[in-house]
Design a protein around this motif. Structure first.
Motif, PDB file in Angstrom:
ATOM      1  N   ALA A  30     109.999   9.856  19.867  1.00 47.25           N
ATOM      2  CA  ALA A  30     109.992  11.241  19.428  1.00 47.25           C
ATOM      3  C   ALA A  30     111.065  11.497  18.380  1.00 47.25           C
ATOM      4  CB  ALA A  30     110.180  12.176  20.623  1.00 47.25           C
ATOM      5  N   LYS A  31     112.225  10.898  18.579  1.00 44.55           N
ATOM      6  CA  LYS A  31     113.338  11.125  17.665  1.00 44.55           C
ATOM      7  C   LYS A  31     113.138  10.446  16.317  1.00 44.55           C
ATOM      8  CE  LYS A  31     115.953  13.765  20.187  1.00 44.55           C
ATOM      9  NZ  LYS A  31     116.211  15.154  19.788  1.00 44.55           N
ATOM     10  N   ASN A  32     112.043   9.721  16.148  1.00 42.84           N
ATOM     11  CA  ASN A  32     111.722   9.137  14.849  1.00 42.84           C
ATOM     12  C   ASN A  32     110.932  10.118  13.985  1.00 42.84           C
ATOM     13  OD1 ASN A  32     113.011   6.727  15.157  1.00 42.84           O
ATOM     14  ND2 ASN A  32     111.233   5.636  15.918  1.00 42.84           N
ATOM     15  N   THR A  33     110.837  11.368  14.450  1.00 38.76           N
ATOM     16  CA  THR A  33     110.078  12.381  13.740  1.00 38.76           C
ATOM     17  C   THR A  33     110.996  13.370  13.018  1.00 38.76           C
ATOM     18  OG1 THR A  33     108.249  12.290  15.329  1.00 38.76           O
ATOM     19  CG2 THR A  33     108.420  14.281  13.993  1.00 38.76           C
ATOM     20  N   ILE A  34     110.602  13.715  11.801  1.00 37.85           N
ATOM     21  CA  ILE A  34     111.256  14.783  11.047  1.00 37.85           C
ATOM     22  C   ILE A  34     110.198  15.851  10.797  1.00 37.85           C
ATOM     23  CG2 ILE A  34     112.227  15.418   8.796  1.00 37.85           C
ATOM     24  CD1 ILE A  34     113.596  12.702   8.731  1.00 37.85           C
ATOM     25  N   THR A  35     110.572  17.102  10.969  1.00 33.72           N
ATOM     26  CA  THR A  35     109.607  18.194  10.852  1.00 33.72           C
ATOM     27  C   THR A  35     109.899  19.079   9.647  1.00 33.72           C
ATOM     28  OG1 THR A  35     109.158  18.292  13.237  1.00 33.72           O
ATOM     29  CG2 THR A  35     108.712  20.277  11.979  1.00 33.72           C
ATOM     30  N   THR A  36     108.848  19.419   8.901  1.00 34.94           N
ATOM     31  CA  THR A  36     108.943  20.453   7.870  1.00 34.94           C
ATOM     32  C   THR A  36     108.042  21.598   8.307  1.00 34.94           C
ATOM     33  OG1 THR A  36     107.107  19.606   6.517  1.00 34.94           O
ATOM     34  CG2 THR A  36     109.310  18.727   6.070  1.00 34.94           C
ATOM     35  N   THR A  37     108.441  22.810   8.026  1.00 34.60           N
ATOM     36  CA  THR A  37     107.625  23.947   8.459  1.00 34.60           C
ATOM     37  C   THR A  37     106.285  23.969   7.734  1.00 34.60           C
ATOM     38  OG1 THR A  37     108.751  25.352   6.827  1.00 34.60           O
ATOM     39  CG2 THR A  37     109.588  25.387   9.103  1.00 34.60           C
ATOM     40  N   TYR A  41     106.869  20.491   1.675  1.00 38.42           N
ATOM     41  CA  TYR A  41     108.095  19.691   1.674  1.00 38.42           C
ATOM     42  C   TYR A  41     107.934  18.317   2.313  1.00 38.42           C
ATOM     43  CZ  TYR A  41     109.919  24.241   0.435  1.00 38.42           C
ATOM     44  OH  TYR A  41     110.134  25.440  -0.196  1.00 38.42           O
ATOM     45  N   LYS A  42     106.723  17.973   2.693  1.00 39.23           N
ATOM     46  CA  LYS A  42     106.515  16.676   3.338  1.00 39.23           C
ATOM     47  C   LYS A  42     106.832  15.526   2.384  1.00 39.23           C
ATOM     48  CE  LYS A  42     103.235  13.872   5.945  1.00 39.23           C
ATOM     49  NZ  LYS A  42     101.907  13.812   6.624  1.00 39.23           N
ATOM     50  N   GLU A  43     106.286  15.555   1.176  1.00 38.77           N
ATOM     51  CA  GLU A  43     106.522  14.476   0.218  1.00 38.77           C
ATOM     52  C   GLU A  43     107.989  14.338  -0.183  1.00 38.77           C
ATOM     53  OE1 GLU A  43     103.938  13.752  -3.457  1.00 38.77           O
ATOM     54  OE2 GLU A  43     105.857  14.353  -4.336  1.00 38.77           O
ATOM     55  N   PRO A  44     108.675  15.444  -0.543  1.00 42.05           N
ATOM     56  CA  PRO A  44     110.091  15.300  -0.914  1.00 42.05           C
ATOM     57  C   PRO A  44     110.945  14.685   0.197  1.00 42.05           C
ATOM     58  CG  PRO A  44     109.265  17.428  -1.623  1.00 42.05           C
ATOM     59  CD  PRO A  44     108.186  16.815  -0.772  1.00 42.05           C
ATOM     60  N   VAL A  45     110.638  15.019   1.452  1.00 44.81           N
ATOM     61  CA  VAL A  45     111.412  14.477   2.575  1.00 44.81           C
ATOM     62  C   VAL A  45     111.001  13.039   2.870  1.00 44.81           C
ATOM     63  CG1 VAL A  45     111.994  14.743   5.007  1.00 44.81           C
ATOM     64  CG2 VAL A  45     111.744  16.774   3.561  1.00 44.81           C
ATOM     65  N   GLN A  46     109.681  12.789   2.926  1.00 45.51           N
ATOM     66  CA  GLN A  46     109.202  11.440   3.236  1.00 45.51           C
ATOM     67  C   GLN A  46     109.639  10.441   2.178  1.00 45.51           C
ATOM     68  OE1 GLN A  46     106.629  10.694   6.156  1.00 45.51           O
ATOM     69  NE2 GLN A  46     108.164   9.112   5.798  1.00 45.51           N
ATOM     70  N   SER A  47     109.713  10.881   0.936  1.00 41.33           N
ATOM     71  CA  SER A  47     110.127   9.988  -0.154  1.00 41.33           C
ATOM     72  C   SER A  47     111.558   9.501   0.036  1.00 41.33           C
ATOM     73  CB  SER A  47     109.994  10.699  -1.503  1.00 41.33           C
ATOM     74  OG  SER A  47     108.645  11.000  -1.787  1.00 41.33           O
ATOM     75  N   VAL A  48     112.380  10.302   0.686  1.00 37.44           N
ATOM     76  CA  VAL A  48     113.777   9.922   0.921  1.00 37.44           C
ATOM     77  C   VAL A  48     113.924   9.054   2.168  1.00 37.44           C
ATOM     78  CG1 VAL A  48     116.089  10.792   1.447  1.00 37.44           C
ATOM     79  CG2 VAL A  48     114.683  11.954  -0.267  1.00 37.44           C
ATOM     80  N   VAL A  49     113.282   9.451   3.257  1.00 35.43           N
ATOM     81  CA  VAL A  49     113.469   8.725   4.526  1.00 35.43           C
ATOM     82  C   VAL A  49     112.597   7.476   4.609  1.00 35.43           C
ATOM     83  CG1 VAL A  49     114.163  10.813   5.716  1.00 35.43           C
ATOM     84  CG2 VAL A  49     111.765  10.110   5.799  1.00 35.43           C
ATOM     85  N   GLY A  50     111.600   7.365   3.736  1.00 34.54           N
ATOM     86  CA  GLY A  50     110.777   6.161   3.677  1.00 34.54           C
ATOM     87  C   GLY A  50     110.103   5.834   4.990  1.00 34.54           C
ATOM     88  N   ASP A  51     110.216   4.562   5.408  1.00 26.33           N
ATOM     89  CA  ASP A  51     109.552   4.135   6.636  1.00 26.33           C
ATOM     90  C   ASP A  51     110.457   4.236   7.867  1.00 26.33           C
ATOM     91  OD1 ASP A  51     111.336   2.098   6.189  1.00 26.33           O
ATOM     92  OD2 ASP A  51     109.830   0.533   5.874  1.00 26.33           O
ATOM     93  N   LYS A  52     111.612   4.863   7.711  1.00 28.64           N
ATOM     94  CA  LYS A  52     112.539   5.004   8.842  1.00 28.64           C
ATOM     95  C   LYS A  52     112.132   6.137   9.775  1.00 28.64           C
ATOM     96  CE  LYS A  52     115.095   1.743   7.132  1.00 28.64           C
ATOM     97  NZ  LYS A  52     115.044   0.384   7.726  1.00 28.64           N
ATOM     98  N   TYR A  53     111.467   7.142   9.218  1.00 32.70           N
ATOM     99  CA  TYR A  53     111.041   8.288  10.018  1.00 32.70           C
ATOM    100  C   TYR A  53     109.652   8.746   9.576  1.00 32.70           C
ATOM    101  CZ  TYR A  53     115.872   8.685  11.587  1.00 32.70           C
ATOM    102  OH  TYR A  53     117.095   8.430  12.142  1.00 32.70           O
ATOM    103  N   LYS A  54     108.959   9.358  10.505  1.00 35.87           N
ATOM    104  CA  LYS A  54     107.658   9.951  10.200  1.00 35.87           C
ATOM    105  C   LYS A  54     107.851  11.439   9.984  1.00 35.87           C
ATOM    106  CE  LYS A  54     102.979  10.638  12.020  1.00 35.87           C
ATOM    107  NZ  LYS A  54     102.082  10.443  13.183  1.00 35.87           N
ATOM    108  N   VAL A  55     107.416  11.932   8.852  1.00 33.79           N
ATOM    109  CA  VAL A  55     107.557  13.352   8.534  1.00 33.79           C
ATOM    110  C   VAL A  55     106.248  14.074   8.871  1.00 33.79           C
ATOM    111  CG1 VAL A  55     108.060  15.058   6.746  1.00 33.79           C
ATOM    112  CG2 VAL A  55     109.179  12.815   6.691  1.00 33.79           C
ATOM    113  N   GLU A  56     106.353  15.104   9.698  1.00 36.75           N
ATOM    114  CA  GLU A  56     105.188  15.884  10.101  1.00 36.75           C
ATOM    115  C   GLU A  56     105.421  17.353   9.785  1.00 36.75           C
ATOM    116  OE1 GLU A  56     104.412  15.136  14.195  1.00 36.75           O
ATOM    117  OE2 GLU A  56     103.722  13.087  13.876  1.00 36.75           O
ATOM    118  N   TYR A 155     119.786   2.774   1.718  1.00 34.42           N
ATOM    119  CA  TYR A 155     118.323   2.861   1.664  1.00 34.42           C
ATOM    120  C   TYR A 155     117.913   4.276   1.276  1.00 34.42           C
ATOM    121  CZ  TYR A 155     113.504   2.954   3.485  1.00 34.42           C
ATOM    122  OH  TYR A 155     112.152   3.105   3.644  1.00 34.42           O
ATOM    123  N   TYR A 156     118.509   5.269   1.936  1.00 32.54           N
ATOM    124  CA  TYR A 156     118.184   6.659   1.629  1.00 32.54           C
ATOM    125  C   TYR A 156     118.622   7.026   0.209  1.00 32.54           C
ATOM    126  CZ  TYR A 156     117.653   6.929   6.708  1.00 32.54           C
ATOM    127  OH  TYR A 156     117.265   6.708   8.003  1.00 32.54           O
TER     128      TYR A 156
END
Length: 294
Positions: A30-37, A41-56, A155-156
């Motif tokens: 669960a803690k591997n998840t990052i949330t955007t409202t 903002y999914k792409e800007p966040v996912q582009s930074v965290v890469g494969d370390k976290y799943k952005v939902e 990496y980030y």
């Protein structure tokens, strides 16, 4: 202690270990998840965290209004389990604040408007229309994750720099367009593209009308007459319409623009689920560029 009691004790210990280990595994996942409202903002966040976290994103559809959205229990759990939460702020998605506080996640929230851009209540809330704004958001995400997960700091940082370079391509296009557009005027059906037009040097010439439509109130008679006369007499260079909002007065203005050969640009407020921020903003610039080069 008899053999039966020993077996029972062993089984109890084993069951307890299974529950603990299972709980740890679930929490780690669960803690591997990052949330955007919103999915903007999914792409800007996912582009930074890469494969370390799943952005939902909580809101994924263009058919859902972030202002009136009512979060569910599942949304609350998602917020509680997230490593990081990114919101827009300025009243656009205030419902997330209660979820964040209720789940003791305040330290893991990035309020884009206030924390990154230092905006105040009353400022235009459509901050994602500014490419430089989103660039600052991606930098804020990098800095936050570098502190949260320091072993992956480099990496980030690399991911942020790559995405920032990608957004720079849009900024270069904007700078080029500004040389042609600086000083021009536009009518908008809502104040969506405020930050984009500001970066292009274009003035919104019907702010009262646009604010009325955004607030779901009727524009004044004088605002309507001024806009009609402006379209008839080509006092503006183009009309920008929010495709996601329709009304009788908007249709009337759109038809009037067509009758008087005033170019019309159609923007959306939110992103379709299959479109990322770069592609969406690139499309907006394509429209402006096409009108400018006519």
């Amino acid at each position: 202690m008899g053999s039966g009691q020993i077996r029972k004790l062993v089984m109890t210990i084993v069951l307890a270990l299974v529950l603990v280990l299972g709980g740890c595994t679930q929490t780690k996942h669960a803690k591997n998840t990052i949330t955007t409202t919103v999915n903007t903002y999914k792409e800007p966040v996912q582009s930074v965290v890469g494969d370390k976290y799943k952005v939902e994103s909580i809101i994924k559809s263009v058919n859902v209004d972030p202002h009136s959205f009512s979060p569910s229990n599942n949304n609350a759990k998602q917020i509680a389990d997230s490593k990081l939460i990114v919101s827009n702020g300025l009243g656009y998605d205030d419902w997330v604040n209660k979820l964040v506080t209720a789940n003791s996640q305040d330290k893991n929230l990035i309020d884009f408007a206030s924390d990154v851009l230092h905006k105040k209540n009353g400022d235009n809330e459509h901050i994602w229309f500014g490419v430089t704004n989103v660039q600052k958001l991606s930098q804020a995400v990098y800095k936050k994750m570098a502190k949260t997960d320091p072993k992956n700091k480099n990496y980030y940082k690399k991911n942020y720099q790559n995405y920032s370079d990608k957004l720079n391509k849009l900024i270069v296009r904007e700078d080029k367009l500004k040389k042609q557009l600086n000083g021009k005027k536009a009518y908008v059906t809502e104040p969506l593209p405020y930050y984009l037009l500001k970066e292009l040097g274009v003035t919104i010439d019907n702010p009262h009308f646009a604010k009325s439509i955004e607030d779901d109130t009727d524009p004044s008679i004088s605002d309507i007459e001024n806009m009609q006369n402006g379209l008839k007499n080509h006092k503006v260079d183009f009309l920008i319409v929010n495709k996601q909002v329709t009304s009788g007065i908007i249709t009337k203005m759109t038809n009037l623009a067509k009758e008087n050969n005033v170019p019309i640009l159609y923007f959306t407020e939110t992103l379709p689920s299959n479109v990322g921020y770069y592609q969406w903003m690139n499309g907006n610039l394509n429209q402006i560029e096409k009108v400018t080069n006519k």
